[in-house]
Design a protein around this motif. Structure first.
Motif, PDB file in Angstrom:
ATOM      1  N   LYS A   1       7.152  12.834 -18.647  1.00 17.00           N
ATOM      2  CA  LYS A   1       7.545  13.781 -19.697  1.00 17.00           C
ATOM      3  C   LYS A   1       7.321  15.214 -19.213  1.00 17.00           C
ATOM      4  O   LYS A   1       8.187  16.086 -19.388  1.00 17.00           O
ATOM      5  CB  LYS A   1       6.704  13.499 -20.950  1.00 17.00           C
ATOM      6  CG  LYS A   1       7.178  14.222 -22.186  1.00 17.00           C
ATOM      7  CD  LYS A   1       6.350  13.796 -23.384  1.00 17.00           C
ATOM      8  CE  LYS A   1       6.700  14.665 -24.586  1.00 17.00           C
ATOM      9  NZ  LYS A   1       5.815  14.428 -25.711  1.00 17.00           N
TER      10      LYS A   1
ATOM     11  N   SER B   1       9.674  16.112 -16.306  1.00 15.29           N
ATOM     12  CA  SER B   1      11.037  16.264 -16.829  1.00 15.29           C
ATOM     13  C   SER B   1      11.211  17.614 -17.515  1.00 15.29           C
ATOM     14  O   SER B   1      12.274  18.251 -17.406  1.00 15.29           O
ATOM     15  CB  SER B   1      11.363  15.135 -17.814  1.00 15.29           C
ATOM     16  OG  SER B   1      11.323  13.893 -17.155  1.00 15.29           O
TER      17      SER B   1
ATOM     18  N   THR C   1      16.784  10.538 -13.460  1.00 15.66           N
ATOM     19  CA  THR C   1      15.347  10.218 -13.469  1.00 15.66           C
ATOM     20  C   THR C   1      14.605  11.114 -14.456  1.00 15.66           C
ATOM     21  O   THR C   1      13.659  10.694 -15.112  1.00 15.66           O
ATOM     22  CB  THR C   1      14.753  10.392 -12.042  1.00 15.66           C
ATOM     23  OG1 THR C   1      15.326   9.410 -11.184  1.00 15.66           O
ATOM     24  CG2 THR C   1      13.237  10.236 -12.043  1.00 15.66           C
ATOM     25  N   PHE C   2      15.070  12.363 -14.571  1.00 14.73           N
ATOM     26  CA  PHE C   2      14.372  13.331 -15.424  1.00 14.73           C
ATOM     27  C   PHE C   2      15.113  13.619 -16.726  1.00 14.73           C
ATOM     28  O   PHE C   2      14.971  14.695 -17.311  1.00 14.73           O
ATOM     29  CB  PHE C   2      14.105  14.608 -14.634  1.00 14.73           C
ATOM     30  CG  PHE C   2      13.258  14.360 -13.409  1.00 14.73           C
ATOM     31  CD1 PHE C   2      11.964  13.866 -13.541  1.00 14.73           C
ATOM     32  CD2 PHE C   2      13.756  14.577 -12.133  1.00 14.73           C
ATOM     33  CE1 PHE C   2      11.184  13.593 -12.423  1.00 14.73           C
ATOM     34  CE2 PHE C   2      12.985  14.320 -11.014  1.00 14.73           C
ATOM     35  CZ  PHE C   2      11.687  13.820 -11.154  1.00 14.73           C
ATOM     36  N   GLY C   3      15.913  12.673 -17.178  1.00 10.30           N
ATOM     37  CA  GLY C   3      16.473  12.756 -18.525  1.00 10.30           C
ATOM     38  C   GLY C   3      17.868  13.334 -18.647  1.00 10.30           C
ATOM     39  O   GLY C   3      18.292  13.663 -19.746  1.00 10.30           O
ATOM     40  N   PHE C   4      18.587  13.455 -17.543  1.00 13.20           N
ATOM     41  CA  PHE C   4      19.949  14.000 -17.596  1.00 13.20           C
ATOM     42  C   PHE C   4      20.952  13.029 -16.962  1.00 13.20           C
ATOM     43  O   PHE C   4      21.558  13.341 -15.928  1.00 13.20           O
ATOM     44  CB  PHE C   4      20.006  15.362 -16.884  1.00 13.20           C
ATOM     45  CG  PHE C   4      19.276  16.465 -17.592  1.00 13.20           C
ATOM     46  CD1 PHE C   4      19.943  17.316 -18.463  1.00 13.20           C
ATOM     47  CD2 PHE C   4      17.912  16.647 -17.394  1.00 13.20           C
ATOM     48  CE1 PHE C   4      19.255  18.337 -19.120  1.00 13.20           C
ATOM     49  CE2 PHE C   4      17.215  17.655 -18.051  1.00 13.20           C
ATOM     50  CZ  PHE C   4      17.884  18.508 -18.924  1.00 13.20           C
TER      51      PHE C   4
ATOM     52  N   ARG D   1       4.275   7.616 -18.146  1.00 17.88           N
ATOM     53  CA  ARG D   1       5.130   8.229 -19.180  1.00 17.88           C
ATOM     54  C   ARG D   1       4.724   9.688 -19.423  1.00 17.88           C
ATOM     55  O   ARG D   1       5.573  10.569 -19.555  1.00 17.88           O
ATOM     56  CB  ARG D   1       5.015   7.455 -20.497  1.00 17.88           C
ATOM     57  CG  ARG D   1       6.068   6.393 -20.630  1.00 17.88           C
ATOM     58  CD  ARG D   1       6.097   5.757 -22.013  1.00 17.88           C
ATOM     59  NE  ARG D   1       6.556   4.389 -21.858  1.00 17.88           N
ATOM     60  CZ  ARG D   1       5.795   3.311 -21.856  1.00 17.88           C
ATOM     61  NH1 ARG D   1       4.498   3.422 -22.067  1.00 17.88           N
ATOM     62  NH2 ARG D   1       6.305   2.122 -21.669  1.00 17.88           N
TER      63      ARG D   1
ATOM     64  N   PRO E   1      20.438  17.009 -22.334  1.00 18.92           N
ATOM     65  CA  PRO E   1      19.451  15.998 -21.950  1.00 18.92           C
ATOM     66  C   PRO E   1      19.567  14.788 -22.869  1.00 18.92           C
ATOM     67  O   PRO E   1      19.999  14.919 -24.014  1.00 18.92           O
ATOM     68  CB  PRO E   1      18.113  16.709 -22.140  1.00 18.92           C
ATOM     69  CG  PRO E   1      18.394  17.827 -23.082  1.00 18.92           C
ATOM     70  CD  PRO E   1      19.836  18.205 -22.891  1.00 18.92           C
ATOM     71  N   GLN E   2      19.181  13.636 -22.328  1.00 18.59           N
ATOM     72  CA  GLN E   2      19.214  12.406 -23.130  1.00 18.59           C
ATOM     73  C   GLN E   2      18.194  12.518 -24.252  1.00 18.59           C
ATOM     74  O   GLN E   2      17.085  12.998 -24.019  1.00 18.59           O
ATOM     75  CB  GLN E   2      18.859  11.223 -22.243  1.00 18.59           C
ATOM     76  CG  GLN E   2      19.113   9.880 -22.871  1.00 18.59           C
ATOM     77  CD  GLN E   2      18.806   8.772 -21.875  1.00 18.59           C
ATOM     78  OE1 GLN E   2      17.790   8.805 -21.186  1.00 18.59           O
ATOM     79  NE2 GLN E   2      19.693   7.811 -21.783  1.00 18.59           N
TER      80      GLN E   2
ATOM     81  N   ASN F   1      14.517   4.427 -11.645  1.00 18.08           N
ATOM     82  CA  ASN F   1      13.683   4.429 -12.853  1.00 18.08           C
ATOM     83  C   ASN F   1      12.211   4.357 -12.424  1.00 18.08           C
ATOM     84  O   ASN F   1      11.784   3.329 -11.894  1.00 18.08           O
ATOM     85  CB  ASN F   1      14.050   3.232 -13.730  1.00 18.08           C
ATOM     86  CG  ASN F   1      13.239   3.194 -15.012  1.00 18.08           C
ATOM     87  OD1 ASN F   1      12.327   3.989 -15.203  1.00 18.08           O
ATOM     88  ND2 ASN F   1      13.579   2.266 -15.885  1.00 18.08           N
TER      89      ASN F   1
END
Lengths: 139, 154
Positions: free
Chosen positions: B53, B56, B103-106, B49, B152-153, A116
């Motif tokens: 973004k 990602s 880490t990149f939303g998956f 953040r 993706p999340q 993270n």
């Protein structure tokens, strides 16, 4: 009893072959941790960069093309001896036996990937302080 | 020195502003109370953040190409009848995805990749259960990863 105050963690070298992971690691450590970060994309590059000015800490990816993380650690140790900075491995390996192998090489700790980015700097700082706390207690 | 992911001018400008804050003289330890000139942790998190973004989004854009490379690696394993080289190459493709996708939303893609890594280990070590088809198992694992790559999340 004299207690040595923990050395401040300031300069970190990130060795990671994946562009996106390397970029977000650097930004995370700079923006959130306030650290000075240098990046290398291979173990071979790290071998050239580290002797020029060893950082306080090396964050080293395990699985890289060419010279992998463990081979890089051994090569740097052969180059620098006792001057080798502490190394923390980053890996997507999950098996306990594999993680134990990495620790047995003398790594300070092992960080799991995927990580993270929001908490990476805090995690490194905690590991660093634990390490220096233990060293102070040994004195 | 290592090249990096290219980001938009807007995010780069934010990064430059943050780099000025994060100069050696302004470096702080996480958790240290803010003393004025040091980067504020909350501000640093906002900057991070924004970058996360953007990176990602680039990762999601690049994912179809990565999945295509994965499909080719699976096809090579079949064609070469599980040669050690083809299994090793497939493992490297999968390992990269397992170590980066969440880490990149998956996160589901990381989970599916880890299952495929486990399957590959079993194939390499000859411990796959008797009667289990290597080809079918690999194809199922690949389908799981393809489905996860489309999710993706939120």
């Amino acid at each position: 009893m004299n207690v040595t105050p923990p050395r401040t963690l300031r300069r970190i070298l990130v060795v990671e072959d994946e562009d996106d992971i390397r970029t977000i690691t650097r930004i995370s450590l700079e923006a959130v941790g306030g650290f000075e970060v240098t990046c290398c994309s291979s173990g071979e590059e790290a071998q050239k960069v580290v002797p020029r000015g060893p950082p306080d800490l090396i964050l080293l990816d395990v699985m890289m093309p060419g010279q992998d993380g463990p081979a890089t650690l051994l090569a740097l140790r052969a180059q620098l001896g006792d001057a080798l900075p502490p190394i923390i491995f980053m890996t997507a390996w999950v098996q306990a036996s594999e993680l134990a192998q990495l620790r047995a090489l003398g790594a300070l700790d092992v960080i799991s990937k995927p990580f993270n980015p929001m908490t990476l700097a805090t995690t490194l700082q905690r590991i660093w302080e634990q390490h220096h706390g233990e060293r102070s207690a040994d004195v | 020195m290592a090249k990096e992911v290219q980001m938009s001018e807007e995010v780069q400008a934010t990064a430059h502003a943050q780099q000025a804050l994060a100069s050696p003289s302004a470096a702080v330890t996480p958790g240290t109370p803010d003393t004025g000139s040091s980067p504020k942790p909350a501000q640093g998190l906002d900057v991070l953040r924004a970058h996360l973004k953007e990176i990602s989004a680039l990762y999601a854009q690049d994912l179809p190409a990565r999945m295509e490379a994965l499909e080719l690696a699976v096809a090579t394993v079949h064609r070469e009848q599980c040669s050690p080289e083809s299994l090793d190459s497939l493992y490297r493709h999968v390992h990269k995805l397992s170590g980066s996708a969440a880490t990149f939303g998956f996160p589901a893609l990381t989970d599916a990749a880890r299952r495929l890594e486990g399957l590959l280990r079993a194939i390499q070590q000859g411990t796959l259960g008797e009667g289990i088809s290597v080809e079918e198992s690999l194809q199922q694992a690949l389908r799981d990863m393809q489905a996860a790559a489309r999710e993706p999340q939120a």
